[in-house]
Design an enzyme around this catalytic site. Structure first.
Site, mmCIF file in Angstrom:
data_model
loop_
_atom_site.group_PDB
_atom_site.id
_atom_site.type_symbol
_atom_site.label_atom_id
_atom_site.label_comp_id
_atom_site.label_asym_id
_atom_site.label_seq_id
_atom_site.Cartn_x
_atom_site.Cartn_y
_atom_site.Cartn_z
ATOM 1 N N LYS A 234 -1.653 -7.825 -9.404
ATOM 2 C CA LYS A 234 -2.269 -6.943 -8.625
ATOM 3 C C LYS A 234 -1.838 -6.451 -7.368
ATOM 4 O O LYS A 234 -1.004 -5.803 -6.193
ATOM 5 C CB LYS A 234 -2.434 -8.896 -7.780
ATOM 6 N N PHE B 61 0.408 -0.869 -0.025
ATOM 7 C CA PHE B 61 -0.149 -0.193 -0.309
ATOM 8 C C PHE B 61 0.680 1.634 0.021
ATOM 9 O O PHE B 61 0.499 2.433 -0.359
ATOM 10 C CB PHE B 61 -0.846 0.276 1.495
ATOM 11 N N CYS C 15 9.270 1.392 3.194
ATOM 12 C CA CYS C 15 10.198 0.314 4.115
ATOM 13 C C CYS C 15 12.045 0.940 3.782
ATOM 14 O O CYS C 15 12.834 0.006 4.532
ATOM 15 C CB CYS C 15 10.575 -0.697 2.389
ATOM 16 N N SER D 206 5.327 -6.975 3.216
ATOM 17 C CA SER D 206 5.506 -7.284 4.152
ATOM 18 C C SER D 206 6.639 -8.890 4.452
ATOM 19 O O SER D 206 6.026 -9.546 3.959
ATOM 20 C CB SER D 206 4.646 -7.133 5.736
HETATM 21 P P1 NAD Z 1 1.336 -7.099 2.378
HETATM 22 O O1 NAD Z 1 2.603 -8.101 2.992
HETATM 23 O O2 NAD Z 1 0.140 -6.499 3.680
HETATM 24 O O3 NAD Z 1 1.075 -6.683 1.650
HETATM 25 C C1 NAD Z 1 1.292 -6.831 0.571
HETATM 26 C C2 NAD Z 1 0.762 -7.439 -0.487
HETATM 27 O O4 NAD Z 1 0.224 -8.744 -0.524
HETATM 28 C C3 NAD Z 1 -1.234 -7.021 -0.926
HETATM 29 O O5 NAD Z 1 -1.150 -6.992 -1.958
HETATM 30 C C4 NAD Z 1 -2.131 -7.824 0.141
HETATM 31 O O6 NAD Z 1 -2.730 -8.024 -0.940
HETATM 32 C C5 NAD Z 1 -0.906 -8.677 -0.373
HETATM 33 N N1 NAD Z 1 -1.141 -9.752 0.772
HETATM 34 C C6 NAD Z 1 -1.791 -9.266 2.412
HETATM 35 N N2 NAD Z 1 -2.404 -10.650 2.895
HETATM 36 C C7 NAD Z 1 -2.116 -11.474 2.605
HETATM 37 C C8 NAD Z 1 -1.741 -12.920 2.447
HETATM 38 N N3 NAD Z 1 -2.331 -13.534 3.403
HETATM 39 N N4 NAD Z 1 -2.236 -13.805 1.622
HETATM 40 C C9 NAD Z 1 -1.073 -13.767 0.311
HETATM 41 N N5 NAD Z 1 -1.561 -11.869 0.255
HETATM 42 C C10 NAD Z 1 -1.894 -11.465 0.899
HETATM 43 O O7 NAD Z 1 2.266 -5.105 2.838
HETATM 44 P P2 NAD Z 1 1.763 -3.750 3.053
HETATM 45 O O8 NAD Z 1 0.950 -3.491 4.291
HETATM 46 O O9 NAD Z 1 0.108 -3.244 2.505
HETATM 47 O O10 NAD Z 1 2.648 -2.988 2.593
HETATM 48 C C11 NAD Z 1 3.816 -2.878 4.003
HETATM 49 C C12 NAD Z 1 4.441 -3.689 3.474
HETATM 50 O O11 NAD Z 1 5.575 -3.179 2.795
HETATM 51 C C13 NAD Z 1 6.109 -3.196 4.809
HETATM 52 O O12 NAD Z 1 6.049 -4.350 5.426
HETATM 53 C C14 NAD Z 1 6.741 -2.293 4.575
HETATM 54 O O13 NAD Z 1 8.651 -2.647 4.416
HETATM 55 C C15 NAD Z 1 7.018 -3.660 2.752
HETATM 56 N N6 NAD Z 1 7.428 -2.594 1.666
HETATM 57 C C16 NAD Z 1 9.015 -3.102 1.631
HETATM 58 C C17 NAD Z 1 9.282 -3.313 0.376
HETATM 59 C C18 NAD Z 1 11.072 -3.162 0.131
HETATM 60 O O14 NAD Z 1 11.303 -3.231 -0.879
HETATM 61 N N7 NAD Z 1 11.646 -4.312 0.564
HETATM 62 C C19 NAD Z 1 8.973 -1.521 0.233
HETATM 63 C C20 NAD Z 1 7.756 -0.900 0.213
HETATM 64 C C21 NAD Z 1 7.256 -1.690 1.505
#
Ligand code: NAD
Length: 508
Positions: A181, A157, A289, A234
């Site tokens: 997605k 997000f 991140c 995450s």
């Molecule tokens: P999230 O992991 O909740 O969601 C990311 C994606 O995974 C979304 O598209 C979501 O729909 C999907 N998702 C969520 N739960 C799921 C499940 N149980 N099974 C399968 N798919 C699922 O992450 P968020 O809250 O949207 O974003 C924040 C996180 O992203 C933070 O931890 C941040 O550090 C990380 N992030 C990392 C980077 C990087 O380059 N390392 C960059 C940006 C954000």
């Protein structure tokens, strides 16, 4: 039309085979304006049916697109870049409206995304292979890069425009087709950007969008026609996506969460450090991140740094971001996320860290229903506390004071993540020690947020990345291509021999 108007609210559509279509989903999620809490759109929580439809459209478009000359694929990207620049302000406003970051932060993130498109414009040079003549007698060897097929991207997000743009400009110019997605919390920026891509002349079906959460992700991970998955989110989900995707025979790159340490040496330029640390910890409301979420002042650095940092941070203006104003910090993305971050602050206070600045009491007068939290600073935090070990992903900075640089580097060794780390110092020796030995993949020296730009890979380590080839840069090209080696032999005497043979010369 990407977003369908209905009486109550708008509903996001899927992009399949070049058309905006309705999802087969029966459940819908809410998208709220984080500044006001107002419902702005509904997003379908799709699954197998939507994914299969989009993947089949991508598969159908694949062969023609892969056969399209590479310079023509590059030209689509040039036009895409122009279209993005023409609608730059509109896209930035959309990012702000659905995510809540300030307009300046949204603009900067769109700019970072456009830079990936600029990088992708150079694909004819980036995708060249290698050749070695006469590797054995009469035998030449060459490698060529081929696309791999249908690729998918699953995004978080926090950067609604930028993170998806890390992925598909490279995947597409390499000759693949793509199913995106986006995060179900912020899908609209991707839909707006998709309009720019289609208007650039991308053939139908080459780029597709599906919506949803867990079920949609599982459908992508299980679909037999998908060859590669790029994921950002995450850590727990990144690990899950990597394990399930690779178990299903797919190539996976999965970037996860982070806890980025900022080391401040006593010889640092404190004016610059206070400013940069504040921007790193509280910019984008800490939802980055690469946010500097753990300050580690060494020796006497804390005495100078902490009072100045607290004073400057207390003056930050928190406000709504959707009304054209540009406060220092906007709201968090959702009520749910606000609750999670507030809960982690409560826990840090219970664990005994000293709250030098408490953002929980902040109120924004003209937006009482917005998801606001003020910047929060915990001083005298300890290595074993949750606010030091876990990613908070909000405007919360924990401070662990240490005696020397060795202790700062040791604290980094104990961190399970490994995205980024920064040192502020005027000593080349300290900077060198830190660069060589700190346990993270992206290092900054007197730079607040050392996030790789388009031309370099986003090199997270440890639990911040699962896979072999990182997102962006030349590793991105490697990820979206497979190499083919060709060995060729033609029989006969080498012609060159005739030209160097003096006997032959005199005869002629
Ligand atoms: P999230 O992991 O909740 O969601 C990311 C994606 O995974 C979304 O598209 C979501 O729909 C999907 N998702 C969520 N739960 C799921 C499940 N149980 N099974 C399968 N798919 C699922 O992450 P968020 O809250 O949207 O974003 C924040 C996180 O992203 C933070 O931890 C941040 O550090 C990380 N992030 C990392 C980077 C990087 O380059 N390392 C960059 C940006 C954000």
């Amino acid at each position: 039309m990407a977003v369908a108007e209905s009486k109550a609210v708008t509903t996001c559509k899927l992009l399949v085979g070049g058309d905006w279509v309705d999802s087969a989903a029966t459940e819908f999620g809410d998208i709220n304006n984080p500044s006001t809490g107002e419902l702005i759109a509904k997003v379908p929580m799709g699954g197998n049916q939507d994914v299969d439809r989009a993947v089949r459209a991508a598969q159908e478009a694949y062969y023609d697109w892969a056969e399209t000359p590479i310079v023509e694929r590059a030209r689509v990207m040039f036009r895409f870049k122009n279209n993005l620049e023409a609608r730059y302000e509109e896209i930035a406003k959309c990012v702000t409206r659905e995510h809540g970051k300030t307009l300046n932060e949204a603009r900067a993130s769109v700019q970072r995304g456009i830079e990936v498109v600029e990088f992708a414009c150079g694909i004819p040079s980036l995708m060249t292979g290698e050749c070695l003549e006469n590797i054995a007698r009469n035998v030449d060897c060459e490698t060529m890069r081929h696309p791999i097929g249908v690729c998918a991207g699953i995004t978080p997000f926090n950067f609604p425009a930028m993170v998806p743009l890390w992925m598909y400009p490279l995947a597409l110019t390499c000759g693949n087709t793509f199913v995106l997605k986006p995060s179900e919390k912020v899908p609209m920026s991707s839909m707006l950007i998709a309009e720019c891509l289609m208007e650039a002349g991308l053939p139908k079906g080459v780029f597709n969008i599906v919506h949803g959460g867990k079920d949609c992700v599982n459908a992508l991970l299980e679909h037999p026609l998908i060859k590669a998955i790029s994921f950002v989110g995450s850590t727990n989900i990144a690990k899950y996506v990597y394990e399930k995707g690779t178990a299903n025979g797919k190539r996976v790159q999965a970037a996860g969460g982070a806890k980025n340490h900022i080391i401040i040496m006593p010889d640092a330029d404190m004016d610059h450090t206070v400013q940069a640390l504040q921007a790193s910890a509280f910019g984008c409301a800490g939802e980055r991140c690469m946010a500097g979420s753990l300050a580690v002042p060494v020796g006497k650095a804390a005495e100078d740094l902490i009072p100045r940092l607290v004073e400057a941070t207390a003056k930050m203006k928190i406000g709504r971001t959707d009304d054209g104003g540009n406060p220092d910090m906007g709201p968090l993305v959702s009520a749910e996320h606000l609750k999670k971050v507030t809960g982690m602050i409560d826990k840090g206070a219970t664990e005994g860290a000293k709250l030098a600045l408490d953002g929980r009491t902040v109120k924004v007068q003209d937006a009482p229903k917005g998801y606001f939290l003020g910047p929060t600073i915990f001083d005298h935090a300890k290595a074993e506390m949750s606010i030091v070990k876990e990613e908070i992903f909000g405007p919360v900075l924990s401070v662990v004071r240490v005696e020397n640089i060795e202790a700062a580097i040791k604290l980094g060794q104990e961190c399970p993540y490994g995205n980024g780390a920064v040192i502020y110092t005027n000593s080349g020796r300290s900077a060198r020690e830190f660069k060589r030995h700190f346990n993270a993949g992206m290092i900054g020296v007197n730079v607040g947020v050392p996030a790789s730009m388009a031309w370099f890979p986003f090199t997270g380590w440890n639990n911040s990345f699962y896979g072999d080839l990182h997102i962006q840069g030349k590793e991105g090209i490697q990820f979206y291509t497979q190499q083919k080696m060709t060995m060729t032999r033609w029989f006969g005497e080498p012609t060159q021999k005739k030209f160097v043979d003096p006997v032959w010369k005199t005869k002629s």
